[in-house]
Design a protein around this motif. Structure first.
Motif, PDB file in Angstrom:
ATOM      1  N   TRP A  71       0.832  -1.211   0.000  1.00 29.96           N
ATOM      2  CA  TRP A  71       0.000   0.000   0.000  1.00 29.96           C
ATOM      3  C   TRP A  71       0.863   1.257   0.000  1.00 29.96           C
ATOM      4  O   TRP A  71       0.636   2.186  -0.768  1.00 29.96           O
ATOM      5  N   GLY A  72       1.845   1.295   0.918  1.00 25.42           N
ATOM      6  CA  GLY A  72       2.665   2.488   1.059  1.00 25.42           C
ATOM      7  C   GLY A  72       3.635   2.685  -0.087  1.00 25.42           C
ATOM      8  O   GLY A  72       3.824   3.806  -0.568  1.00 25.42           O
ATOM      9  N   SER A  88       0.271  -2.725  -7.308  1.00 26.16           N
ATOM     10  CA  SER A  88       0.610  -3.617  -6.206  1.00 26.16           C
ATOM     11  C   SER A  88       0.486  -5.065  -6.657  1.00 26.16           C
ATOM     12  O   SER A  88      -0.410  -5.411  -7.438  1.00 26.16           O
ATOM     13  N   GLY A  89       1.382  -5.915  -6.153  1.00 23.63           N
ATOM     14  CA  GLY A  89       1.318  -7.314  -6.548  1.00 23.63           C
ATOM     15  C   GLY A  89       2.319  -8.164  -5.796  1.00 23.63           C
ATOM     16  O   GLY A  89       2.758  -7.811  -4.692  1.00 23.63           O
ATOM     17  N   HIS A 137      10.646   3.075   2.278  1.00 16.54           N
ATOM     18  CA  HIS A 137      10.713   2.048   3.312  1.00 16.54           C
ATOM     19  C   HIS A 137      12.052   2.150   4.024  1.00 16.54           C
ATOM     20  O   HIS A 137      12.896   2.980   3.684  1.00 16.54           O
ATOM     21  N   ASP A 138      12.244   1.304   5.033  1.00 13.87           N
ATOM     22  CA  ASP A 138      13.507   1.244   5.764  1.00 13.87           C
ATOM     23  C   ASP A 138      14.286   0.028   5.257  1.00 13.87           C
ATOM     24  O   ASP A 138      13.937  -1.118   5.574  1.00 13.87           O
ATOM     25  N   PRO A 139      15.351   0.232   4.478  1.00 13.87           N
ATOM     26  CA  PRO A 139      16.066  -0.889   3.890  1.00 13.87           C
ATOM     27  C   PRO A 139      16.959  -1.658   4.853  1.00 13.87           C
ATOM     28  O   PRO A 139      17.584  -2.644   4.457  1.00 13.87           O
ATOM     29  N   THR A 140      17.021  -1.232   6.105  1.00 11.38           N
ATOM     30  CA  THR A 140      17.861  -1.953   7.066  1.00 11.38           C
ATOM     31  C   THR A 140      17.072  -3.002   7.842  1.00 11.38           C
ATOM     32  O   THR A 140      17.660  -3.783   8.593  1.00 11.38           O
ATOM     33  N   GLU A 141      15.768  -3.042   7.669  1.00 12.63           N
ATOM     34  CA  GLU A 141      14.947  -4.018   8.391  1.00 12.63           C
ATOM     35  C   GLU A 141      14.944  -5.343   7.631  1.00 12.63           C
ATOM     36  O   GLU A 141      14.702  -5.384   6.425  1.00 12.63           O
ATOM     37  N   TYR A 214      -4.023   2.464   9.566  1.00 11.22           N
ATOM     38  CA  TYR A 214      -2.721   1.984   9.106  1.00 11.22           C
ATOM     39  C   TYR A 214      -2.113   2.957   8.111  1.00 11.22           C
ATOM     40  O   TYR A 214      -0.923   3.270   8.174  1.00 11.22           O
ATOM     41  N   ILE A 215      -2.929   3.448   7.189  1.00 12.78           N
ATOM     42  CA  ILE A 215      -2.453   4.379   6.161  1.00 12.78           C
ATOM     43  C   ILE A 215      -2.011   5.691   6.788  1.00 12.78           C
ATOM     44  O   ILE A 215      -0.928   6.217   6.492  1.00 12.78           O
ATOM     45  N   SER A 216      -2.852   6.247   7.650  1.00 15.59           N
ATOM     46  CA  SER A 216      -2.555   7.564   8.212  1.00 15.59           C
ATOM     47  C   SER A 216      -1.318   7.533   9.091  1.00 15.59           C
ATOM     48  O   SER A 216      -0.561   8.512   9.147  1.00 15.59           O
ATOM     49  N   TYR A 217      -1.070   6.421   9.753  1.00 16.19           N
ATOM     50  CA  TYR A 217       0.080   6.347  10.654  1.00 16.19           C
ATOM     51  C   TYR A 217       1.357   5.896   9.949  1.00 16.19           C
ATOM     52  O   TYR A 217       2.437   6.449  10.163  1.00 16.19           O
ATOM     53  N   ASN A 218       1.242   4.884   9.081  1.00 15.31           N
ATOM     54  CA  ASN A 218       2.426   4.296   8.475  1.00 15.31           C
ATOM     55  C   ASN A 218       2.792   4.854   7.105  1.00 15.31           C
ATOM     56  O   ASN A 218       3.974   4.921   6.764  1.00 15.31           O
ATOM     57  N   ASP A 219       1.803   5.221   6.308  1.00 16.20           N
ATOM     58  CA  ASP A 219       2.070   5.474   4.894  1.00 16.20           C
ATOM     59  C   ASP A 219       1.965   6.933   4.447  1.00 16.20           C
ATOM     60  O   ASP A 219       2.783   7.380   3.642  1.00 16.20           O
TER      61      ASP A 219
END
Length: 245
Positions: A71-72, A88-89, A137-141, A214-219
């Motif tokens: 989504w994000g 998305s896929g 995104h965070d590429p270290t995770e 989820y969208i409002s907080y994460n994305d």
């Protein structure tokens, strides 16, 4: 582990509401004004030293990227100038398991991914990767992003040709040498077997559900970071699936 609870009939999806609620409480505890803190901060990084040459570029190319919840990632690239579509896929597994309920079990080899179609005369593959590493995104995770855990949420680049493979590997090495993230990049580079579009209710999810917790907080903070860090790359009107505009 599948962290989605879905209702395809109505097209509403929720991701780990209990964990999200705790995250929101923690954020508010450190923000007396009541504004929710972003779950991810953008990292300002240098552009790739090795990139595609625009003069030799075709009129359209694709990049397939995985960076947690699609989504994000889709929502970010739908706001990038030069991107003509972002779908998305699933990538990394077989056709028979490219279904949300199966991918969510974490054993199919698939990662939630986004196929980004772009005009290489407006934005290069390396610039796509710069946005991916910096704000999408965070590429270290390792095998997770935020509240989402499992191989299906891994950070992976799926190059579609040798040039993309070369650029991706060189850029990861460049960023690791520069230590811009403070720790090693976990992003893998895997051959692109095929890309399978996700179910219709996952497409354009950020645009259709901006008030979803989820969208409002994460994305949504990722889109704000895109606008702040890459103002010349940001487009206010997202390019939605199938619209081409």
């Amino acid at each position: 582990m599948n962290t989605h609870i879905e209702s395809p009939a109505v097209g509403v999806t929720s991701r780990r509401p209990a964990i999200l609620a705790l995250a929101l409480v923690a954020a508010l505890a450190f923000c007396p004004s009541g504004a929710v803190l972003a779950t991810e901060k953008a990292v300002v990084i240098p552009p790739p030293a090795d990139d595609a040459v625009a003069a030799n570029a075709s009129t359209s190319e694709t990049a397939v990227l995985a960076g947690g919840c699609f989504w994000g990632v889709q929502g970010v690239f739908q706001h990038v100038k030069g991107v003509t579509n972002a779908v998305s896929g699933y990538a990394g597994g077989e056709a028979g398991t490219a279904h949300y309920d199966m991918v969510g079990m974490g054993h199919t080899g698939h990662a939630e991914s986004v196929r980004i179609t772009f005009d290489p005369k407006q934005i290069s593959y390396g610039q796509i990767l710069q946005i991916y590493f910096s704000v999408a995104h965070d590429p270290t995770e390792l095998n997770r992003q935020g509240p989402d855990v499992g191989m299906q949420y891994r950070s992976t680049i799926f190059p579609s040709n040798p040039e993309q493979t070369r650029i991706a590997k060189a850029y990861i090495a460049q960023l690791d040498r520069a230590k811009v993230f403070g720790k090693s990049i976990a992003t893998t580079v895997e051959p692109l077997k095929a890309f399978y579009p996700a179910e219709a209710y996952h497409q354009d999810f950020m645009t259709r559900n901006p008030d979803h917790p989820y969208i409002s907080y994460n994305d949504l903070p990722k889109v704000d970071n895109l606008k702040r860090v890459f103002p010349d790359r940001y487009r206010a009107k997202p390019v939605l699936v199938g619209t081409g505009a």
